[in-house]
Design an enzyme around this catalytic site. Structure first.
Site, PDB file in Angstrom:
ATOM      1  N   GLY A  44      83.549 114.742  79.278  1.00  0.00           N
ATOM      2  CA  GLY A  44      84.380 114.617  78.086  1.00  0.00           C
ATOM      3  C   GLY A  44      85.799 114.180  78.401  1.00  0.00           C
ATOM      4  O   GLY A  44      86.380 113.335  77.697  1.00  0.00           O
ATOM      5  N   SER A  45      86.371 114.718  79.478  1.00  0.00           N
ATOM      6  CA  SER A  45      87.761 114.393  79.810  1.00  0.00           C
ATOM      7  C   SER A  45      87.912 112.903  80.097  1.00  0.00           C
ATOM      8  O   SER A  45      88.841 112.251  79.594  1.00  0.00           O
ATOM      9  CB  SER A  45      88.223 115.189  81.037  1.00  0.00           C
ATOM     10  OG  SER A  45      88.129 116.571  80.782  1.00  0.00           O
ATOM     11  N   THR A 101      78.455 103.886  90.794  1.00  0.00           N
ATOM     12  CA  THR A 101      77.001 104.046  90.691  1.00  0.00           C
ATOM     13  C   THR A 101      76.687 105.157  89.693  1.00  0.00           C
ATOM     14  O   THR A 101      77.263 106.240  89.768  1.00  0.00           O
ATOM     15  CB  THR A 101      76.407 104.378  92.074  1.00  0.00           C
ATOM     16  OG1 THR A 101      76.839 103.372  92.988  1.00  0.00           O
ATOM     17  CG2 THR A 101      74.888 104.427  92.027  1.00  0.00           C
ATOM     18  N   CYS A 139      95.820 131.913  78.857  1.00  0.00           N
ATOM     19  CA  CYS A 139      96.016 133.132  79.649  1.00  0.00           C
ATOM     20  C   CYS A 139      94.983 133.221  80.758  1.00  0.00           C
ATOM     21  O   CYS A 139      95.270 133.622  81.876  1.00  0.00           O
ATOM     22  CB  CYS A 139      95.843 134.376  78.791  1.00  0.00           C
ATOM     23  SG  CYS A 139      97.063 134.529  77.516  1.00  0.00           S
TER      24      CYS A 139
HETATM   25  C1  PLP Z   1      84.985 120.855  77.351  1.00  0.00           C
HETATM   26  C2  PLP Z   1      85.808 119.944  76.514  1.00  0.00           C
HETATM   27  C3  PLP Z   1      86.333 118.744  77.019  1.00  0.00           C
HETATM   28  C4  PLP Z   1      86.198 118.368  78.469  1.00  0.00           C
HETATM   29  O1  PLP Z   1      84.894 117.993  78.793  1.00  0.00           O
HETATM   30  P1  PLP Z   1      84.494 117.937  80.368  1.00  0.00           P
HETATM   31  O2  PLP Z   1      83.130 117.333  80.369  1.00  0.00           O
HETATM   32  O3  PLP Z   1      84.513 119.340  80.853  1.00  0.00           O
HETATM   33  O4  PLP Z   1      85.497 117.059  81.030  1.00  0.00           O
HETATM   34  C5  PLP Z   1      87.038 117.935  76.165  1.00  0.00           C
HETATM   35  N1  PLP Z   1      87.212 118.258  74.873  1.00  0.00           N
HETATM   36  C6  PLP Z   1      86.711 119.386  74.341  1.00  0.00           C
HETATM   37  C7  PLP Z   1      86.924 119.683  72.900  1.00  0.00           C
HETATM   38  C8  PLP Z   1      86.005 120.276  75.143  1.00  0.00           C
HETATM   39  O5  PLP Z   1      85.534 121.407  74.612  1.00  0.00           O
END
Ligand code: PLP
Length: 394
Positions: free
Chosen positions: A69-70, A236, A323
């Site tokens: 996601g990041s 890859t 935290c």
């Molecule tokens: C977990 C999360 C991410 C990051 O995803 P990763 O695959 O861990 O990099 C980004 N946005 C939201 C809303 C998330 O909950």
């Protein structure tokens, strides 16, 4: 042990593990190879791309596999910013309660001369579409608003936001990491131009995700190297992880409505039980939230001690705040919805799923009640509140 931190990560499903192991054993070739072993790996990759695309109503050519996601968030936002800047557009609209993958990317762009408008989130944990529309300018290069919040679970009016962006011809990205496979998403109906997803939030493996980019929206490649992903993301491909992600996604969507009905009933019982504790408050709208998300603030206690004592009772939960990662600042999400520092510190996020039983729910309620009462028993803040030296907020 009761695992109630599914917003942080999920256990891989048996089917996803099986897919992953099978691909690792049998289809370990490099999908760029022209020989048979490479081509069978390529077939696995393209089948996964088709399945992922089908899950959100997209075309397979609109799916770019990423490391999670990041990375997807970074690519969507940085790409739209750079392409916008090339046309003199250096303004971005987002919200104050985005994930740090979005917020920190925006901070970096600010240092590079971009102007960022972060919309306020209201007390119910929702952004207002009219306020978003007012924030748009002639030089707005991108709007990015998360589909569902990772701490308080609130689901944003994505379709309406997308419609406004379309009317103003501004690209719209949504971080749907918490929402995908938990609510129905159709990128066409929801007016989405770019969408980020991550497999480990829906019973897939960690380190794999994808970015949807609507046909006609340009995207820049941020990782230089080979010509993988049609030159939009070098490296890859994680074939086994990608295949397992597709399995997990298809599986999650199969009986989604039925699963959600069960999970929501248990979530509502959990909220009802915890609400009986004096001087606490639910964070975020009670209805417009993810099926498995419960998030409360308790007055007069520290979220961190609450988590440690719950862990002693076999309950894995989160404060949903920074935290837990060693920072003393309270959650930016809770501050964004207007919780004051003291109250925001005493937060608890419980994210359940279909494996959390009715008995688990009752045990969590009982344990939270006990632990909150115990902690308040020797909290100086609670003593001052009860003695009337400080005002109750909740
Ligand atoms: C977990 C999360 C991410 C990051 O995803 P990763 O695959 O861990 O990099 C980004 N946005 C939201 C809303 C998330 O909950």
């Amino acid at each position: 042990m009761i695992y109630a931190d599914n917003a942080a990560t999920t256990k891989m499903s048996e089917a996803a593990v099986n897919t992953m192991v099978a691909v690792l054993n049998e289809n370990w070739g490099n999908p760029s190879g022209l020989y048979t072993l490479g081509q069978t790996a390529k077939e696995v990759l393209e089948k996964a791309r088709q399945d992922v695309a089908d899950a959100i109503g997209a075309d397979p050519r609109e799916i770019i596999f990423t490391s999670g996601g990041s990375e997807a968030d970074n690519q969507a936002i940085i790409s739209a910013a750079r392409l916008g800047a090339a046309n003199g557009k250096k303004h971005i609209v987002s919200t104050a309660f985005e994930h740090h993958a979005v917020l920190h990317t925006l901070k970096k762009l600010e240092k590079e001369g971009f102007e960022v408008t972060l919309l306020d989130v209201h007390e119910d944990g929702l952004v207002r579409v009219d306020e978003l529309e007012k924030a748009l300018r002639d030089d707005t290069a991108l709007v990015t608003v998360m589909f569902a919040n990772n701490e308080i679970g609130t689901i944003q009016p994505i379709k309406e936001i997308g419609a406004v962006c379309r009317a103003h011809k501004i690209p719209f990205h949504t971080d749907a990491v918490q929402a995908i496979a938990h609510v129905h998403i159709n990128v066409a109906e929801d007016n989405i131009d770019m969408l980020s997803a991550s497999a480990h939030k829906f019973h897939g493996p960690k380190g794999v995700g994808f970015l949807y980019v609507k046909k006609g929206i340009r995207i820049l490649n941020l990782i230089e190297g080979g010509a993988q992903e049609k030159g939009r993301r070098a490296g890859t491909e994680n074939v086994a992880g990608i295949a397992a992600m597709a399995t997990a996604l298809t599986e999650s969507l199969k009986d989604l409505d039925k699963t959600n009905e069960i999970v929501k009933k248990r979530r509502d019982r959990l909220m009802e039980g915890i609400r009986e504790i004096p001087h606490c408050a639910l964070n975020g709208d009670a209805v417009k939230r993810l099926p498995g998300n419960v998030n409360f603030c308790f007055e007069g206690i520290e979220g961190e001690s609450l988590l440690l004592l719950l862990d002693d009772k076999g309950i894995q939960a989160s404060s949903g705040s920074a935290c837990t990662s060693g920072s003393l600042d309270p959650s930016h999400v809770l501050l964004a919805i207007g919780r004051v520092h003291d109250v925001a510190h005493g937060s608890l996020r419980l994210t359940i799923n279909e494996d959390t039983s009715d008995e688990d729910i009752e045990y969590i309620i009982k344990s939270v009640k006990e632990v909150v009462e115990y902690l308040r028993g020797f909290s100086p803040i609670w003593r001052d509140l009860v003695a009337g030296k400080k005002q109750f907020i909740l």
